[in-house]
Scaffold this motif. Structure first.
Motif, PDB file in Angstrom:
ATOM      1  N   LEU A  40     -10.268  14.950 -22.520  1.00  9.53           N
ATOM      2  CA  LEU A  40     -11.282  15.941 -22.888  1.00  9.53           C
ATOM      3  C   LEU A  40     -10.725  17.358 -22.818  1.00  9.53           C
ATOM      4  N   ALA A  41      -9.922  17.645 -21.804  1.00 12.31           N
ATOM      5  CA  ALA A  41      -9.345  18.985 -21.672  1.00 12.31           C
ATOM      6  C   ALA A  41      -8.461  19.305 -22.870  1.00 12.31           C
ATOM      7  N   ARG A  42      -7.648  18.348 -23.288  1.00  9.13           N
ATOM      8  CA  ARG A  42      -6.741  18.571 -24.420  1.00  9.13           C
ATOM      9  C   ARG A  42      -7.495  18.665 -25.742  1.00  9.13           C
ATOM     10  N   ASP A  43      -8.540  17.846 -25.898  1.00  9.25           N
ATOM     11  CA  ASP A  43      -9.273  17.799 -27.163  1.00  9.25           C
ATOM     12  C   ASP A  43     -10.285  18.932 -27.323  1.00  9.25           C
ATOM     13  N   ARG A  44     -10.929  19.325 -26.222  1.00 12.46           N
ATOM     14  CA  ARG A  44     -12.070  20.256 -26.319  1.00 12.46           C
ATOM     15  C   ARG A  44     -11.776  21.656 -25.776  1.00 12.46           C
ATOM     16  N   HIS A  45     -10.701  21.834 -25.033  1.00  8.87           N
ATOM     17  CA  HIS A  45     -10.306  23.140 -24.476  1.00  8.87           C
ATOM     18  C   HIS A  45     -11.473  23.881 -23.814  1.00  8.87           C
ATOM     19  N   PRO A  46     -12.019  23.315 -22.725  1.00  6.04           N
ATOM     20  CA  PRO A  46     -13.128  23.987 -22.040  1.00  6.04           C
ATOM     21  C   PRO A  46     -12.676  25.310 -21.422  1.00  6.04           C
ATOM     22  N   ALA A  47     -13.628  26.171 -21.118  1.00  2.25           N
ATOM     23  CA  ALA A  47     -13.321  27.459 -20.494  1.00  2.25           C
ATOM     24  C   ALA A  47     -12.929  27.283 -19.031  1.00  2.25           C
ATOM     25  N   LEU A  48     -13.365  26.170 -18.422  1.00  2.00           N
ATOM     26  CA  LEU A  48     -13.150  25.936 -16.994  1.00  2.00           C
ATOM     27  C   LEU A  48     -13.198  24.440 -16.732  1.00  2.00           C
ATOM     28  N   ILE A  49     -12.418  23.983 -15.752  1.00  2.00           N
ATOM     29  CA  ILE A  49     -12.442  22.576 -15.332  1.00  2.00           C
ATOM     30  C   ILE A  49     -12.787  22.521 -13.847  1.00  2.00           C
ATOM     31  N   LEU A  50     -13.772  21.694 -13.513  1.00  2.00           N
ATOM     32  CA  LEU A  50     -14.115  21.406 -12.117  1.00  2.00           C
ATOM     33  C   LEU A  50     -13.577  20.010 -11.832  1.00  2.00           C
ATOM     34  N   MET A  51     -12.625  19.914 -10.923  1.00  2.00           N
ATOM     35  CA  MET A  51     -11.871  18.678 -10.703  1.00  2.00           C
ATOM     36  C   MET A  51     -12.112  18.123  -9.307  1.00  2.00           C
ATOM     37  N   THR A  64      -4.386  17.790 -12.170  1.00  2.00           N
ATOM     38  CA  THR A  64      -4.266  19.242 -12.273  1.00  2.00           C
ATOM     39  C   THR A  64      -2.823  19.646 -12.545  1.00  2.00           C
ATOM     40  N   ALA A  65      -1.876  19.009 -11.863  1.00  2.00           N
ATOM     41  CA  ALA A  65      -0.462  19.310 -12.096  1.00  2.00           C
ATOM     42  C   ALA A  65      -0.089  19.034 -13.553  1.00  2.00           C
ATOM     43  N   LEU A  66      -0.584  17.939 -14.118  1.00  2.00           N
ATOM     44  CA  LEU A  66      -0.307  17.625 -15.523  1.00  2.00           C
ATOM     45  C   LEU A  66      -0.918  18.672 -16.451  1.00  2.00           C
ATOM     46  N   LEU A  67      -2.137  19.093 -16.161  1.00  2.00           N
ATOM     47  CA  LEU A  67      -2.790  20.118 -16.973  1.00  2.00           C
ATOM     48  C   LEU A  67      -1.991  21.420 -16.948  1.00  2.00           C
ATOM     49  N   LYS A  68      -1.489  21.787 -15.776  1.00  2.00           N
ATOM     50  CA  LYS A  68      -0.769  23.054 -15.622  1.00  2.00           C
ATOM     51  C   LYS A  68       0.634  23.005 -16.242  1.00  2.00           C
ATOM     52  N   ARG A  69       1.174  21.803 -16.438  1.00  2.00           N
ATOM     53  CA  ARG A  69       2.493  21.671 -17.083  1.00  2.00           C
ATOM     54  C   ARG A  69       2.387  21.607 -18.603  1.00  2.00           C
ATOM     55  N   ASP A  70       1.173  21.391 -19.126  1.00  2.00           N
ATOM     56  CA  ASP A  70       0.957  21.236 -20.564  1.00  2.00           C
ATOM     57  C   ASP A  70       0.614  22.605 -21.177  1.00  2.00           C
ATOM     58  N   ALA A  71       1.398  23.030 -22.168  1.00  2.00           N
ATOM     59  CA  ALA A  71       1.165  24.334 -22.798  1.00  2.00           C
ATOM     60  C   ALA A  71      -0.240  24.458 -23.371  1.00  2.00           C
ATOM     61  N   ALA A  72      -0.825  23.348 -23.812  1.00  2.00           N
ATOM     62  CA  ALA A  72      -2.153  23.380 -24.422  1.00  2.00           C
ATOM     63  C   ALA A  72      -3.271  23.603 -23.403  1.00  2.00           C
ATOM     64  N   THR A  73      -3.026  23.270 -22.129  1.00  2.00           N
ATOM     65  CA  THR A  73      -4.095  23.345 -21.127  1.00  2.00           C
ATOM     66  C   THR A  73      -3.752  24.206 -19.913  1.00  2.00           C
ATOM     67  N   ARG A  74      -2.548  24.717 -19.827  1.00  2.00           N
ATOM     68  CA  ARG A  74      -2.127  25.401 -18.586  1.00  2.00           C
ATOM     69  C   ARG A  74      -2.940  26.641 -18.259  1.00  2.00           C
ATOM     70  N   ASP A  75      -3.533  27.282 -19.260  1.00  2.00           N
ATOM     71  CA  ASP A  75      -4.284  28.508 -19.006  1.00  2.00           C
ATOM     72  C   ASP A  75      -5.756  28.276 -18.667  1.00  2.00           C
ATOM     73  N   ILE A  76      -6.195  27.021 -18.696  1.00  2.00           N
ATOM     74  CA  ILE A  76      -7.587  26.719 -18.332  1.00  2.00           C
ATOM     75  C   ILE A  76      -7.692  26.736 -16.801  1.00  2.00           C
ATOM     76  N   PRO A  77      -8.564  27.575 -16.242  1.00  2.00           N
ATOM     77  CA  PRO A  77      -8.721  27.579 -14.784  1.00  2.00           C
ATOM     78  C   PRO A  77      -9.264  26.231 -14.297  1.00  2.00           C
ATOM     79  N   VAL A  78      -8.731  25.773 -13.150  1.00  2.00           N
ATOM     80  CA  VAL A  78      -9.180  24.528 -12.535  1.00  2.00           C
ATOM     81  C   VAL A  78      -9.680  24.843 -11.128  1.00  2.00           C
ATOM     82  N   ILE A  79     -10.915  24.446 -10.864  1.00  2.00           N
ATOM     83  CA  ILE A  79     -11.486  24.580  -9.523  1.00  2.00           C
ATOM     84  C   ILE A  79     -11.615  23.189  -8.929  1.00  2.00           C
ATOM     85  N   ALA A  80     -11.044  23.007  -7.747  1.00  2.00           N
ATOM     86  CA  ALA A  80     -11.149  21.728  -7.044  1.00  2.00           C
ATOM     87  C   ALA A  80     -12.533  21.607  -6.420  1.00  2.00           C
TER      88      ALA A  80
END
Length: 122
Positions: A40-51, A64-80
């Motif tokens: 969903l993060a890769r397909d929809r590019h949300p403004a924020l992810i609550l994980m 989260t580590a995978l999201l932050k390593r991916d250029a397509a999703t690294r800039d999406i803030p993630v809140i645990a």
């Protein structure tokens, strides 16, 4: 308002989180495991992810580590979102790449303030 992805395997927690976000005017994307959340993060590019951190299969820190390593999703803030509230847990969570931390049980005022603070343009 913003589109927020919630990755949470507990139905009651998902219902509460969705209710709080929708009450604040946000659109919610829901995933019950890390793999669905990554898609969903890769397909929809949300403004924020609550994980959630404790997920079946891949945990939230690995996701989260995978999201932050991916250029397509690294800039999406993630809140645990986690019940892990012991000394040292926040440091581990931030080291994995999370941009914020909300302990469960959720204090709704703190939760909504943290979400608002982490949304782009806040």
């Amino acid at each position: 308002m913003a589109t927020v992805l919630v990755v949470e395997d507990n139905a009651a927690n998902m219902k509460l989180t969705t209710f709080l976000l929708e009450s604040a005017g946000h659109t919610v994307l829901a995933a019950s495991d890390a793999e669905a959340g990554l898609t969903l993060a890769r397909d929809r590019h949300p403004a924020l992810i609550l994980m959630d951190i404790q997920l079946p299969g891949m945990d939230g820190l690995e996701a989260t580590a995978l999201l932050k390593r991916d250029a397509a999703t690294r800039d999406i803030p993630v809140i645990a979102l986690t019940a892990l509230a012991m000394k040292g847990d926040e440091e581990r969570i931030r080291a994995a790449g999370c941009d914020g931390y909300v302990a469960k049980p959720i204090d709704y005022k703190e939760f909504l303030a943290t979400v608002a603070d982490r949304l782009p343009g806040a």
